[in-house]
Every structure is written in structure tokens, then in C-alpha cells.
Design an enzyme around this catalytic site. Structure first.
Site, short mmCIF file in Angstrom:
data_model
loop_
_atom_site.label_atom_id
_atom_site.label_comp_id
_atom_site.label_asym_id
_atom_site.label_seq_id
_atom_site.Cartn_x
_atom_site.Cartn_y
_atom_site.Cartn_z
N ASP A 7 40.26 81.24 -16.63
CA ASP A 7 41.42 80.70 -17.34
C ASP A 7 41.95 81.77 -18.28
O ASP A 7 41.46 82.91 -18.30
CB ASP A 7 41.06 79.39 -18.09
CG ASP A 7 42.22 78.41 -18.06
OD1 ASP A 7 43.31 78.78 -18.54
OD2 ASP A 7 42.05 77.28 -17.57
N HIS A 44 47.29 80.31 -15.63
CA HIS A 44 45.97 80.35 -16.28
C HIS A 44 45.27 81.67 -15.94
O HIS A 44 44.09 81.70 -15.62
CB HIS A 44 45.14 79.13 -15.87
CG HIS A 44 45.70 77.85 -16.42
ND1 HIS A 44 45.58 77.49 -17.73
CD2 HIS A 44 46.43 76.88 -15.84
CE1 HIS A 44 46.20 76.33 -17.95
NE2 HIS A 44 46.74 75.95 -16.81
N GLU A 95 50.09 73.97 -13.93
CA GLU A 95 50.74 74.44 -15.14
C GLU A 95 51.20 75.91 -15.06
O GLU A 95 51.07 76.65 -16.03
CB GLU A 95 49.79 74.26 -16.33
CG GLU A 95 49.44 72.81 -16.57
CD GLU A 95 48.50 72.60 -17.74
OE1 GLU A 95 48.72 71.66 -18.51
OE2 GLU A 95 47.53 73.37 -17.88
#
Ligand code: ACM
Length: 762
Positions: free
Chosen positions: A206, A271, A335
Site C-alpha cells: 500500500d 495504493h 480507489e
């Protein structure tokens, strides 16, 4: 959306055997008619039929496995190990024909994968299954049926036929935001298996850390595994860690013994900041390379779609498939805000060359390409529900986190899907509003909330329903810094997830589940697990009244009896039972705890009832004015001693003290502590309330009754960012009780301040 103090049982580590027997008896008295003796098995078996008589459990169990059956021998050894850890009878495990009285493991074809049949007769116990996993789960069930030594040693005769409803019964562990030791990961796999959970989705990369050794790219871990923590005040040492390939192989081998599949996740194209910090050429900007992030929220760094970067990701996946033998590899996909791609001429040119001018279509190209790479190696791609785009390979698995809609859409489109919906199966949400909860999100997702989640989608037809592989809860760790806290956030809610994934819907009943879970409290203790007691713990509300101090006691699950003392002694099973609110004299030492029969099933709550201590309310006893991004955070630095927890809505730091007595003209004071504002909020940053033009320095504006009324007082915060008790100010006299609202205004985002306690008194 992922954008968070420990409590523990302070009782005896091991439960006295006699108490256990009485406890289970007390718990089962209600449910016994429906499900004799399966009452303390979790998840509840598909079918339990009572038999005649009982099996006598001796101090030494004779356990027999078929000759040359390694799977059966492993299950039998596991039974022996479990019983030793639970304080149960010893086992003599041998190959050969079972004698009368033995516990026999047998192979039966015709039982479902992972299913088993367990028969308890007067003359012995048989565990039969066609698969190794089935024998293993039969051993798990027997370990939960058998009482510890010294209890009434009779196990009622019964026949259990059991098999899971879903093949995917998972937990996701985020090892990127905070790193857990290999020993912890193994322990988690171990307790997962004891709940018949069988998938560990391991979030390994991440923005805040790359945790998997990749031999070809050593900087991923030499650089990408380390970050400088965001703190107020002097810097702290770097934070991080990673799993060497040797450690991963050891964890994977251990997981195999527990019938747990590990699904590794390498998140892309978003990420990705830690990887880009290690190898800046992987990024999509020409600016200076980023550092490994110490901020939470959705970051803007994306892998670029160049051939070299895609080649890098395939190299990484090549090492991943070598390490992880399971069928599934997760490539994230969540995301990925496309600002950097849109802003980059190089990325736009590449997108055009690929015929993917639309950034979403460009992400789909990423997914398709990784899917082909994995398929060529016999693996199935898994992605968060953002990967569901036209062109997604038919055998890709969609993990639904935007509620359940992603799974529904995926199933309708013919893809397999896993249900992992925000917010119900996000275990970084706290499980009660008690002050004993560790950092996390302030939204309460109780054990009952998790249990009430229904995986069946009545709007899907049979074909669609077959595409739902199962359920998974996610343990994101931005705010879960330590391993005991992680266990607390996971357990016992993971037990509810296990039952959702394993047990047929007609067998799932909350009152029965909570009673079985109460019987698990001593088992969790015996296994050394820090399970939360939030469902059972006493929640006390205190108010001053002319007659004294009024105390209302309750617990979240409404299970068990609350017993209390007023003489400073520890409450026991024969202490006074709470029924209606108590009116007690100031100075009373009140202690209360929840009992199931003779057994205390949660930490004892205690307080000396003096009006001053009631006037002071900790952050946990205040309410947040708004529900923007509500977090429970640690204001004290991890290197700075005791860690309290504060609740704060980072979008609007504002707290309400309900029902303050203001008739006599009260004074108000508060303690505050500074926090770093380390959040990536994108466009939402503009919505963070900092000062409404107030430039005089940070202060708490005090309002009465309404948070949008004119301030009646102001508490000034210190000029330097350090924890402080603020000088008291007087409030105007107002008859009766009022809600008092304290809102932080500050000249700048940094630092954020949180209220540790507020006192409103004479
Ligand atoms: C997610 O919570 N971003 C999958």
C-alpha cells in the site's frame, strides 16, 4: 473509504472445570431442546440429531486413525494439540482399528468437500469425511464439544452432519499500514481455522509500506517497507518491516496445515506510493519522488501504464505465484483516483496508443493484462469491485466492498464474487461505544450488526447465487497499531463472520449464537486470545440527582446477568443482581460485571461515585457533533508513555457534553492533546472546518443547546502543541440541564487537537 486501549479479561487464565460445566449447562438450557450439545460449537453445525445415552470422556482419549492416512493422522494430532491447549483430556493417537471407546477418524466418500459426519455413541466417537479438510473440521468440532477435565465427563450421544454453505470464509489482514510479526500471522491463521474460516486475504502492499520481499527488486523492501511516522513534536524512528520469502514460505506451509488458503494482494494501479518511493520510474509524475507515506486516506500516486512498469508488475506477480500456491491472486484495483494519469502527457500518449483514452478503460487494461499473466500460470485474478468493467476475464473474482452491489453486479455479469462490504464487514469500525475500545473508526459495528449481515441475495437467481463464493471481513490497520488490539478488533466478530460463511441460514439465530459465544469466553482465554468483551461488558450511565447518584447499567447484547457490589469487593455470581437503576450515596465504590451462570464473561467495571468524577467526562462519554470521518486516535505518542484514546471527527472536531446542569452558573474546563493531521482527503480537504476566519490561535468555542448557536465562552489552547489542561471559564447560568457543544477552531490544519476530557461543575 478506508481512510481509529486495550481491555482484557482480568480473570483466571484457565477456567475451573466445574464452573465450565455449569456455565455450558446454564447457557444451553434454553437452546438444548433444539440442538443438544452443539450449543457450544461455533459456527453452528448444519445438522445435529440427538442420540441415546452418552459417551464417557476419560482422562486419556484413545484416538485411532486409518493406517497410512496422513490427512487423518494430521487431524487427530490437531485434536490432541487443541485439547492440550484448551486444558482438555490427553490423547493417545495411533494408527489402527478402533477399539471400543475410541475416537475414530474414518474416510467416507460421499461427504461434501470440507464436510464431515461426527457421531457420538455410548461406545465411541467417529469422525468421518472424504477430505482432509473435512476430518480437520470434525476435529475442531469435537474439540469444542469436549469439556475440560474434571467436568461431568459425559458427552451426550448425537449425530452431527456438517458442511459449509460458502467455500470462501475469509478475513483480510492489512499488513501494510501496520506490520504484524510472522508469529502473529500464524496465530491468526490458527484461530481462524478453529472457527472454520479458510481464506486469509493478505494485503501486503500500500502507500504506507511494501511488505513482501521481491528478490528482483530489493528496494521495494529496503526503501518501501519503511516510513517516518507522522507525529507532533520531534521525529520518531522509522517504522516498518517486511516478510522475507523464507518467512512467507513458512507461513504458507503453516496455513496448509490449517486448511487456510492465503490470497496475497499486490494493490495496483493505486495504493502504490511505497513502490514508487522505491522505484520512482514506476510512477506517473515527473515531480520529485514521494516518500513512503505516513498519511491515511486515498493517495494520488498511481503506477504508470508503460511497458516497463507492466513488466515490473508481472515480475512481482511471478515471484508471488512462486510463493503462494493458492488459486487466487488479488491485484487490488480500488480507489485509483486518476488525477495523475489525466495530468501526465506521457500517460495520455500511452493510453492513446493502447486505445484506452478513458482513464477507467486504462485501468481495465491493467487488470486484463495482469489477469492474462495470472491465467497463464493457472491462477485466478481477484480484484476489489472497481475492477468490474467490460472486458474483465470471465474467471476473475470480484470482491464487493461498496456494500453488496459489486457482488450483485458481478454475479449478474457471470463473475464469481466475494462479499466484503463496507461498513458491516469492516472490522476497523469499533464494536461498542465503551471507553475500553482501542483506536479505530468511531462508527459502531457491533457483534450483532455483523451477525445480522445476510449473505444471501434474494434478488439473484440460482445461477447468480452460485457465483457468490462467500463472505469476508476486512481488518484495515491504519489505526490498529498493535497485535493485541488487532485480535480485539477481530474477535469475536470473526466468529460471527465464520457462522455467516459456514452455517445454513435457518440455523443462524442471534440469541443462540450469543449464548454459545459466552461459552467461548473462557476458551479464548485458554488459547491466549485477546477477544473483545464489548458485547457483554457493563455500560454504566451516571447522573447526579437530589437523592444521590443515579446509575443505570446495561450491556450491549442484553445477555447474561449484571451483578454488582458497593463495598469495594469484586462482584461474584451471588452478588446483587442489577434490575433497575440504582440510587447511591456519593462516595460509594460501585463494581459491576456480567455473568453467565457462575462465570464472569467481561471485565469488571468499577468507579468511585463522587460528584466531581461524574462532572468529568472522558472523550468516550462525549458525543461527536458530526459523523464526517470519525476516528478513535491515540494522542500520546507511542514513545511517550500511557496511551489514552480520543474520539474526533477529523472533518469537524466538535464534541457534545449532554445534560450538563447549568443552573448555578457552572464552570467548564477541558484537557486537550495535539495530533498530526496526516490525512489525504483529496477534494474533501476543502470541507475540513478549521477556523471560520478565526485567526487568534486555537481555541474551543463553547455553545449551549445547539452547535450552531453563538459561542457563550471560549477555552484557549496552548500556543505550543503539547497536551494541556485548559484554564476553566464560567458559563452563564441557565436553569436546568443543557447540552454543551465544544468546537475546535484553529488557524491551520496542523496540528489537529482532540479533547481528552471535559469537566462541567460548580
Ligand atoms: C477498500 O476499502 N478500499 C477496498
Amino acid at each position: 473509504m478506508r481512510d481509529v486501549r486495550r481491555g482484557s479479561y482480568n480473570g483466571r487464565r484457565r477456567l475451573a472445570a466445574a464452573a465450565f460445566a455449569t456455565l455450558v449447562g446454564a447457557l444451553l438450557s434454553g437452546a438444548a431442546a433444539a440442538a443438544p450439545s452443539a450449543g457450544a460449537v461455533l459456527p453452528i453445525p448444519a445438522q445435529v440429531l440427538p442420540g441415546d445415552g452418552a459417551y464417557h470422556v476419560g482422562a486419556m482419549l484413545d484416538v485411532r486413525v486409518p493406517a497410512r492416512d496422513a490427512g487423518a493422522a494430521a487431524a487427530a494430532r490437531y485434536l490432541a494439540e487443541l485439547l492440550a491447549r484448551l486444558g482438555g483430556p490427553a490423547c493417545d493417537v495411533r494408527a489402527g482399528r478402533p477399539a471400543t471407546g475410541a475416537i475414530a477418524f474414518e474416510r467416507h466418500t460421499g461427504l461434501a468437500t470440507e464436510g464431515y459426519a461426527l457421531e457420538v455413541r455410548q461406545d465411541g466417537v467417529t469422525i468421518a469425511a472424504s477430505s482432509d479438510a473435512g476430518l480437520f473440521y470434525g476435529a475442531v468440532t469435537l474439540s469444542q464439544l469436549l469439556p475440560p477435565p474434571g467436568s461431568p465427563a459425559e458427552l451426550p450421544a448425537q449425530r452431527i452432519r456438517d458442511q459449509p454453505v460458502y467455500a470462501w470464509r475469509g478475513l483480510m489482514l492489512d499488513s501494510a499500514r501496520h506490520f504484524q510479526s510472522p508469529a502473529f500471522v500464524k496465530s491468526m491463521i490458527d484461530w481462524m481455522a478453529w472457527h472454520k474460516l479458510n481464506v486469509l486475504h493478505w494485503h501486503l502492499t500500500d502507500d504506507q509500506g511494501w511488505r513482501l520481499e521481491i528478490r528482483k527488486y530489493p528496494r521495494l523492501t529496503s526503501v518501501g517497507a519503511w516510513r517516518l511516522p507522522a507525529v507532533v513534536g520531534p521525529p520518531m524512528p522509522r517504522y516498518g518491516g517486511y516478510y522475507s520469502q523464507r518467512e512467507v514460505r513458512d507461513i504458507v506451509a503453516f496455513a496448509a496445515t490449517r486448511h487456510v488458503t492465503i490470497v496475497p494482494e499486490i494493490d495496483m494501479p493505486g495504493h502504490a506510493q511505497a513502490a514508487i518511493a522505491a522505484y520512482p520510474a514506476l510512477g506517473s509524475t515527473d515531480g520529485p519522488p514521494p516518500a513512503v507515506s505516513a498519511r491515511w486516506g486515498v493517495h494520488s500516486y498511481l503506477f504508470n501504464p508503460d511497458a516497463a512498469t507492466l513488466g515490473f508488475l508481472e515480475d512481482v506477480l511471478a515471484e508471488v505465484v512462486e510463493l503462494f500456491p493458492g488459486r487466487y491472486v488479488h491485484v487490488g484495483g480500488d480507489e485509483a483516483v486518476k488525477d495523475q494519469w489525466r495530468a501526465s502527457a506521457r500517460v495520455r500518449a500511452r493510453a492513446h496508443e493502447l486505445g484506452r483514452d478513458d482513464p477507467e478503460a486504462l485501468q481495465a487494461y491493467f487488470t486484463e493484462r495482469m489477469g492474462r499473466f495470472l491465467a497463464a500460470r493457472g491462477r485466478r485474478l481477484v480484484g476489489w469491485d472497481e475492477v468490474l468493467r467490460p472486458g474483465l476475464a470471465r474467471d476473475a473474482v470480484v470482491m464487493s466492498w461498496h456494500g453488496t452491489s459489486g457482488a450483485h453486479a458481478a454475479a449478474v455479469a457471470g463473475h464469481d464474487a466475494v462479499l466484503a462490504p463496507w461498513p458491516t464487514l469492516y472490522l476497523d469500525n469499533r464494536q461498542s461505544a465503551l471507553p475500553s475500545e482501542p483506536p479505530g473508526r468511531t462508527r459502531v459495528i457491533s457483534l450483532e450488526d455483523v451477525y445480522a449481515f445476510e449473505p444471501r441475495d434474494p434478488t439473484l437467481d440460482d445461477a447468480g447465487r452460485h457465483h457468490v463464493l462467500g463472505v469476508q471481513a476486512n481488518l484495515w490497520t491504519e489505526h490498529i497499531r498493535t497485535e493485541p488490539r488487532l485480535e480485539w478488533m477481530a474477535l469475536p466478530r470473526a466468529a460471527a463472520v465464520a457462522e455467516l460463511g459456514w452455517s445454513p441460514p435457518e440455523r443462524r439465530r442471534w440469541p443462540d449464537f450469543i449464548a454459545r459465544l459466552a461459552a467461548f469466553a473462557p476458551r479464548y482465554r485458554a488459547l491466549g486470545l485477546h477477544a473483545a468483551d464489548s458485547a457483554f461488558a457493563v455500560d454504566a450511565r451516571l447522573a447526579t440527582s437530589p437523592a444521590g447518584i443515579e446509575v443505570t447499567l446495561a450491556n450491549q447484547s442484553r445477555f447474561g446477568e449484571i451483578r454488582y457490589t458497593t463495598d469495594g469487593t469484586e462482584p461474584g455470581p451471588s452478588s446483587a443482581r442489577y434490575a433497575t437503576p440504582l440510587s447511591l450515596a456519593p462516595g460509594t465504590e460501585l463494581r459491576a460485571a456480567t455473568f453467565a451462570g457462575p462465570e464472569r464473561i467481561a471485565t469488571t467495571w468499577s468507579r468511585r461515585l463522587d460528584p466531581e468524577s461524574i462532572a468529568r467526562r472522558g472523550t468516550g462519554e462525549l458525543e461527536l457533533c458530526t459523523d464526517g470521518v470519525g476516528l478513535l486516535l491515540e494522542p500520546r505518542r507511542p514513545d511517550g508513555g500511557a496511551n489514552g484514546v480520543v474520539a474526533v471527527d477529523i472533518m469537524n472536531p466538535c464534541w457534545i457534553y449532554r445534560g450538563a446542569e447549568l443552573g448555578g452558573g457552572a464552570s467548564i474546563s477541558a484537557a486537550v492533546a495535539p495530533l498530526p493531521f496526516n490525512y489525504e482527503l483529496g477534494a474533501d480537504l476543502a470541507k475540513v472546518r478549521i477556523g471560520d476566519g478565526n485567526a487568534r490561535g486555537a481555541e474551543l468555542e463553547v455553545r449551549v443547546d445547539r452547535c450552531d448557536a453563538a459561542p457563550v465562552a471560549r477555552l484557549s489552547l496552548p500556543a505550543e502543541p503539547a497536551a494541556a489542561t485548559l484554564a476553566a471559564v464560567r458559563l452563564p447560568p441557565l436553569p436546568g440541564r443543557h447540552d454543551v457543544c465544544l468546537r475546535l477552531v484553529r488557524p491551520a490544519l496542523e496540528p489537529l487537537w482532540a479533547v481528552e476530557w471535559v469537566e462541567i461543575g460548580e
